[in-house]
Design a protein around this motif. Structure first.
Motif, short mmCIF file in Angstrom:
data_model
loop_
_atom_site.label_atom_id
_atom_site.label_comp_id
_atom_site.label_asym_id
_atom_site.label_seq_id
_atom_site.Cartn_x
_atom_site.Cartn_y
_atom_site.Cartn_z
N LEU A 121 46.17 111.11 48.31
CA LEU A 121 46.01 111.10 46.85
C LEU A 121 46.77 112.25 46.20
O LEU A 121 47.43 112.07 45.16
CB LEU A 121 44.52 111.18 46.48
CG LEU A 121 43.68 109.93 46.76
CD1 LEU A 121 42.21 110.19 46.47
CD2 LEU A 121 44.19 108.75 45.93
N CYS A 122 46.70 113.43 46.80
CA CYS A 122 47.44 114.57 46.26
C CYS A 122 48.94 114.32 46.31
O CYS A 122 49.67 114.66 45.37
CB CYS A 122 47.10 115.84 47.04
SG CYS A 122 45.47 116.51 46.69
N ARG A 123 49.41 113.72 47.40
CA ARG A 123 50.83 113.43 47.51
C ARG A 123 51.28 112.40 46.46
O ARG A 123 52.38 112.48 45.93
CB ARG A 123 51.15 112.92 48.91
CG ARG A 123 50.96 113.94 50.01
CD ARG A 123 51.90 115.10 49.87
NE ARG A 123 53.29 114.67 49.98
CZ ARG A 123 54.33 115.40 49.62
NH1 ARG A 123 54.14 116.58 49.09
NH2 ARG A 123 55.56 114.95 49.77
N LEU A 124 50.42 111.43 46.17
CA LEU A 124 50.75 110.44 45.15
C LEU A 124 50.87 111.08 43.77
O LEU A 124 51.78 110.75 43.00
CB LEU A 124 49.68 109.34 45.13
CG LEU A 124 49.64 108.41 46.36
CD1 LEU A 124 48.44 107.48 46.28
CD2 LEU A 124 50.93 107.59 46.46
N ILE A 125 49.96 112.00 43.46
CA ILE A 125 50.03 112.70 42.17
C ILE A 125 51.27 113.58 42.11
O ILE A 125 51.96 113.64 41.09
CB ILE A 125 48.75 113.54 41.97
CG1 ILE A 125 47.53 112.63 41.84
CG2 ILE A 125 48.88 114.41 40.70
CD1 ILE A 125 46.21 113.37 41.81
N GLN A 126 51.58 114.28 43.19
CA GLN A 126 52.78 115.11 43.23
C GLN A 126 54.04 114.28 43.01
O GLN A 126 54.94 114.67 42.26
CB GLN A 126 52.86 115.86 44.56
CG GLN A 126 51.90 117.02 44.69
CD GLN A 126 52.03 117.74 46.02
OE1 GLN A 126 52.29 117.10 47.04
NE2 GLN A 126 51.87 119.05 46.02
N GLY A 127 54.09 113.13 43.66
CA GLY A 127 55.26 112.27 43.50
C GLY A 127 55.42 111.77 42.08
O GLY A 127 56.53 111.74 41.54
N PHE A 128 54.32 111.39 41.45
CA PHE A 128 54.35 110.95 40.05
C PHE A 128 54.87 112.06 39.15
O PHE A 128 55.71 111.84 38.27
CB PHE A 128 52.94 110.54 39.62
CG PHE A 128 52.85 110.03 38.20
CD1 PHE A 128 53.02 108.67 37.93
CD2 PHE A 128 52.60 110.89 37.15
CE1 PHE A 128 52.94 108.20 36.63
CE2 PHE A 128 52.52 110.44 35.85
CZ PHE A 128 52.69 109.08 35.59
N ALA A 129 54.40 113.27 39.37
CA ALA A 129 54.80 114.41 38.54
C ALA A 129 56.28 114.74 38.70
O ALA A 129 57.00 114.94 37.72
CB ALA A 129 53.95 115.63 38.90
N VAL A 130 56.76 114.77 39.95
CA VAL A 130 58.18 115.09 40.19
C VAL A 130 59.07 113.99 39.63
O VAL A 130 60.14 114.27 39.08
CB VAL A 130 58.44 115.31 41.69
CG1 VAL A 130 59.93 115.48 41.95
CG2 VAL A 130 57.68 116.53 42.18
N GLY A 131 58.62 112.73 39.74
CA GLY A 131 59.40 111.62 39.19
C GLY A 131 59.62 111.76 37.69
O GLY A 131 60.69 111.43 37.17
N GLY A 132 58.62 112.27 36.98
CA GLY A 132 58.76 112.47 35.54
C GLY A 132 59.45 113.76 35.17
O GLY A 132 60.03 113.88 34.09
#
Length: 431
Positions: A121-132
């Protein structure tokens, strides 16, 4: 090259530093996971099968790339409609939350399967943030720069990412020197991640002072562009895919040196220091040079040199397996790769109009990185185990280099100094 009738907002050095610091913090947390993949794997994915916990950890690292396109679409469009500043604040806040939570998660031995679930879950949030983050930050840096310094300003994003890699590698080297392997597995990697989270409040404060570079009235004007969006999108994805392949394999050198070459953890972390240092030095040099002589020469020459250096460097590593060979190979590959790839983003950004720049650039980046970056380390580790050949990363890297060369030839020259030379005397190039 969108027609933007308004001059860009003037950004102070402090504000540019704020964007770069935020970008560095985000990438620090992201790459630190890669550097400590072996330790994190043993903490959350324990197994008796050799190499399996590392593959599980690298697969979880790859999970973070799945949400990058979603972050690019949602936060990128938000940046194009509302502003670069609010989009960067949102992405930074999300990254801060995930980066603080991940090192605080108890081990698998303590809470069982809930531990790896929370890591994912933390990795998914990190990926979303970096993508934006990437699209908004790159658009801001380009739009806040004088026309003749866009390459330098935009390259600061690559420099900040390399500085984060250098910092993470230095911390890893210090921790591996001061701690035993058992201590690194138990809590050493947690210290590395928490150090990045500790300066998140500074980044938030600096980002709140940013000027806004998005001008809705200018973004609504007709777009003057010499090539189609499709051509830019395809070439952009190929460029970023090529850069991602080489960059993430260079970040994988720590794991490669220890897991494949059998080198000590201390020597292995030294490779990340070399890669980060070379990148941090070469990125602004490449950006500044591209402002003077054009984007394409600065991309092509070092990329061709990279193509020629890949196999000799990995053959040197396979034969000698010493710290000197490791650091020399990493330095050569990092210099060639960074010098070329630091210019990729300004070329793509200059080829897009302001009204879609953040979202389009973010999506181009996210798609390329999700497909190629998210799978690179896992694929190379798996293929190395399957074939037993230490040369596997070289074959994988050379594939990315070839794709990059094709894309470089197909994308137009966008440097204002080159465009001005093609215009009639007395006319200025469109921004």
């Amino acid at each position: 090259m969108g027609a933007e009738g308004t001059a860009p907002a003037a950004a102070s050095k402090k504000q540019v530093a704020g964007v770069c610091l935020g970008n560095a913090i985000e990438f620090y947390d992201f790459v630190t996971y890669a550097y400590f993949a072996a330790q994190i794997g043993r903490t959350f994915f324990p197994t008796d099968t050799p190499g399996l916990s590392l593959l599980a950890s690298l697969a979880t690292f790859g999970v973070g790339f799945l949400t990058r396109p979603l972050g690019a679409i949602l936060l990128g469009r938000f940046a194009d409609r509302v502003g670069r500043k609010p989009a960067m604040l949102v992405s930074f806040g999300l990254m801060g939350f995930a980066s603080l939570a991940l090192p605080l998660i108890p081990s698998y031995a303590a809470i069982g399967v809930a531990a790896p679930v929370m890591v994912v879950l933390c990795r998914l949030i990190q990926g979303f943030a970096v993508g934006g983050e990437v699209g908004a930050a790159t658009a801001f840096l380009m739009e806040a720069a004088p026309a003749n310094r866009r390459g330098l300003y935009t390259s600061l994003q690559a420099m900040s990412a390399d500085l984060s890699a250098l910092t993470a590698g230095t911390i890893g080297l210090l921790l591996s020197t001061l701690m035993s392997d058992a201590m690194l597995d138990a809590w050493g990697w947690r210290i590395a991640l928490l150090l990045g989270a500790a300066i998140i409040p500074i980044g938030l404060v600096l980002r709140r002072t940013l000027v806004e570079t998005l001008h809705p009235e200018a973004a609504a004007e007709p777009v003057e562009i010499a090539v189609s969006y499709r051509r830019i999108a395809i070439a952009g994805v190929c460029l970023v895919a090529a850069a991602t392949t080489t960059n993430y394999l260079l970040k994988y050198m720590t794991t490669y040196a220890s897991a494949t070459l059998g080198m000590t953890t201390q020597f292995a972390f030294g490779a990340t220091v070399v890669v980060g240092l070379c990148g941090a030095i070469c990125a602004p040099l490449a950006g500044s040079l591209s402002d003077r002589i054009g984007r394409k020469p600065v991309m092509l020459v070092p990329w061709i040199a990279l193509a020629l250096a890949v196999f000799p460097c990995f053959e040197l590593l396979e034969q000698q397996r010493t710290a000197t060979a490791l650091y020399a190979a990493c330095a050569i590959l990092a210099i060639c790769s960074t010098f070329a790839s630091s210019v990729f983003f300004v070329v793509i950004a200059e080829s897009l109009p302001q009204r879609v720049r953040s979202g389009a650039l973010g999506l181009i980046y996210a798609l390329a990185v999700s497909v190629f970056g998210g799978s690179a380390q896992f694929t190379v580790a798996w293929l190395t185990q399957l074939t037993g050949s230490p040369m596997t990363p070289a074959w994988y890297m050379i594939g990315g280099v070839v794709v990059g060369l094709i894309a470089m030839y197909s994308i137009p020259e966008t440097a204002p100094v080159k465009r001005a030379a093609r215009l009639p005397h007395g006319k200025e190039p469109v921004a």
